[in-house]
Motif scaffolding. Sequence first.
Motif, mmCIF file in Angstrom:
data_model
loop_
_atom_site.group_PDB
_atom_site.id
_atom_site.type_symbol
_atom_site.label_atom_id
_atom_site.label_comp_id
_atom_site.label_asym_id
_atom_site.label_seq_id
_atom_site.Cartn_x
_atom_site.Cartn_y
_atom_site.Cartn_z
ATOM 1 N N GLY A 27 5.795 11.841 -7.516
ATOM 2 C CA GLY A 27 6.078 11.437 -5.901
ATOM 3 C C GLY A 27 7.411 10.063 -6.212
ATOM 4 O O GLY A 27 7.307 9.258 -6.329
ATOM 5 N N THR A 28 7.566 9.863 -4.491
ATOM 6 C CA THR A 28 8.352 9.224 -4.440
ATOM 7 C C THR A 28 7.427 7.940 -3.328
ATOM 8 O O THR A 28 6.903 8.151 -2.475
ATOM 9 N N ASP A 29 8.298 6.481 -3.572
ATOM 10 C CA ASP A 29 8.149 5.774 -2.606
ATOM 11 C C ASP A 29 9.714 5.245 -1.266
ATOM 12 O O ASP A 29 10.136 4.693 -2.025
ATOM 13 N N ASN A 30 10.034 5.728 -0.559
ATOM 14 C CA ASN A 30 11.026 6.007 0.662
ATOM 15 C C ASN A 30 11.665 5.017 0.493
ATOM 16 O O ASN A 30 12.135 4.408 0.458
ATOM 17 N N ARG A 31 10.091 3.203 1.094
ATOM 18 C CA ARG A 31 10.749 2.594 1.541
ATOM 19 C C ARG A 31 11.504 1.747 0.288
ATOM 20 O O ARG A 31 12.242 1.191 0.146
ATOM 21 N N CYS A 32 10.996 1.841 -0.475
ATOM 22 C CA CYS A 32 10.968 1.399 -2.017
ATOM 23 C C CYS A 32 12.357 1.735 -2.371
ATOM 24 O O CYS A 32 13.180 0.315 -2.801
ATOM 25 N N GLU A 33 12.827 2.814 -2.573
ATOM 26 C CA GLU A 33 13.883 3.193 -3.203
ATOM 27 C C GLU A 33 15.272 2.944 -1.774
ATOM 28 O O GLU A 33 16.152 2.762 -2.500
ATOM 29 N N ASN A 34 14.815 2.956 -0.410
ATOM 30 C CA ASN A 34 15.928 3.578 -0.177
ATOM 31 C C ASN A 34 16.280 2.194 1.536
ATOM 32 O O ASN A 34 17.348 2.120 1.298
ATOM 33 N N TYR A 35 14.803 1.594 1.737
ATOM 34 C CA TYR A 35 14.876 1.216 2.476
ATOM 35 C C TYR A 35 14.811 -0.268 2.442
ATOM 36 O O TYR A 35 13.923 -1.327 3.731
ATOM 37 N N THR B 67 0.806 -1.195 -0.019
ATOM 38 C CA THR B 67 -0.268 -0.268 -0.634
ATOM 39 C C THR B 67 0.358 1.299 -0.267
ATOM 40 O O THR B 67 1.892 1.240 0.621
ATOM 41 N N PRO B 68 0.549 2.385 -0.606
ATOM 42 C CA PRO B 68 1.134 3.285 -0.122
ATOM 43 C C PRO B 68 1.891 3.607 0.839
ATOM 44 O O PRO B 68 2.676 4.534 1.036
ATOM 45 N N GLU B 69 1.188 3.229 1.868
ATOM 46 C CA GLU B 69 1.712 3.798 3.177
ATOM 47 C C GLU B 69 2.301 2.507 3.817
ATOM 48 O O GLU B 69 3.419 3.445 4.254
ATOM 49 N N GLU B 70 3.147 1.559 3.479
ATOM 50 C CA GLU B 70 3.562 0.391 2.974
ATOM 51 C C GLU B 70 4.914 1.107 2.540
ATOM 52 O O GLU B 70 6.246 0.709 2.798
ATOM 53 N N ARG B 71 4.953 1.570 1.096
ATOM 54 C CA ARG B 71 5.886 1.789 0.538
ATOM 55 C C ARG B 71 6.259 3.794 1.201
ATOM 56 O O ARG B 71 7.048 4.055 0.868
ATOM 57 N N TRP B 72 5.840 4.573 1.817
ATOM 58 C CA TRP B 72 6.365 5.198 2.956
ATOM 59 C C TRP B 72 6.230 6.544 1.713
ATOM 60 O O TRP B 72 7.439 7.493 0.865
ATOM 61 N N HIS B 73 4.913 6.104 0.551
ATOM 62 C CA HIS B 73 4.931 7.226 -0.509
ATOM 63 C C HIS B 73 4.635 8.998 -0.269
ATOM 64 O O HIS B 73 4.176 9.187 0.676
ATOM 65 N N LYS B 74 5.387 9.137 -0.809
ATOM 66 C CA LYS B 74 4.786 11.081 -0.785
ATOM 67 C C LYS B 74 4.167 11.381 -2.315
ATOM 68 O O LYS B 74 4.937 10.755 -3.295
ATOM 69 N N GLU B 75 2.742 12.022 -2.324
ATOM 70 C CA GLU B 75 2.484 12.475 -2.942
ATOM 71 C C GLU B 75 2.947 13.031 -4.368
ATOM 72 O O GLU B 75 3.572 14.117 -3.729
ATOM 73 N N ASP B 76 2.103 12.999 -5.175
ATOM 74 C CA ASP B 76 2.815 14.071 -6.727
ATOM 75 C C ASP B 76 2.556 15.667 -6.343
ATOM 76 O O ASP B 76 1.649 15.642 -5.801
ATOM 77 N N THR B 77 3.582 16.667 -6.698
ATOM 78 C CA THR B 77 3.071 17.773 -6.070
ATOM 79 C C THR B 77 3.398 18.861 -7.314
ATOM 80 O O THR B 77 4.153 18.351 -8.509
#
Length: 290
Positions: free
Chosen positions: A266-274, A215-225
């Motif tokens: 937007g980015t998925d911080n967990r996906c990208e970095n963790y 889910t977006p929450e699990e991916r630590w998703h940051k929305e598009d701006t």
Amino acid sequence: MKITNEYNLPQPIMAAVMREHTYTPKQYSVTALLKGTCQTILERRHDNEIEQDVSEMIWLIFGTAVHGVLEQSQETENQLKENKIVVELTNGYKLSGIFDLYDDKTGTVTDYKTASVNKVLFNDWDDYRKQTLIYCWMLRKIGFHAHRGEIVAMLKDHSKTKALQGGDYPQHPVYPINWEFTEEEFNQIDEWIHDRFEELSDCEQMTDDDLPACTPEERWHKEDTYAVMKEGRKSAVRVFKTHGDAQAYIDSKMLDNKHSIVKREGTDNRCENYCNVNKWCPYYKSKHAA
């Protein structure tokens, strides 16, 4: 997992992160449950292929050291320390967890965490709160009246200088926070746990490429701006959540044609970095297709 040592760090540091771990079929830990189902399944399937450098695990050593010191303390007659619980669920599945401290007199589960100051500044406790709620749920399943969660956060990047400046910055490098859980919350987490295990059971039968995205929450998703930019200026004039809001701002201010709207993905911080299994993840691969 294969531990590498790219920077040739001393052997004691390597030894500190090396640990033998064998996954038990149909048994998942609380920490695994709190990750996305896709990540949890892939970590099991590719355990022997995952590589991580010891340089990326330094904070794990720090956290282990903190727990090691606290383990030496003597609990009171009302307390249980570092106990592992296993709760049996349907279809042979089991949930396991190890809490740091339980006080039966107050019904409190305490967990020690090493964390960033940002946890405090952004009031970002949802994941830790849910973890202690699950521990309380498990304790209740085996006869204890646990109803309260507590986190004692050791702030690894705390600055005394910033603390002296006041404001919302935490004044000390340790920060306790606690919650009283309601019966409604226990009913909700009971339903969530059983739904999660049903999902895990289904996903165990799927191929890697068929696994559902976290889910977006699990991916630590940051929305598009959407940034309103001006020609010749590097920083945005204003940043908005939608293209419509950005356009409305340009119209209301009657800005000239030197202004434009730039979408910031937007980015998925967990996906990208963790996430250490993203190279097998269908969602990640679709986002980063060559």
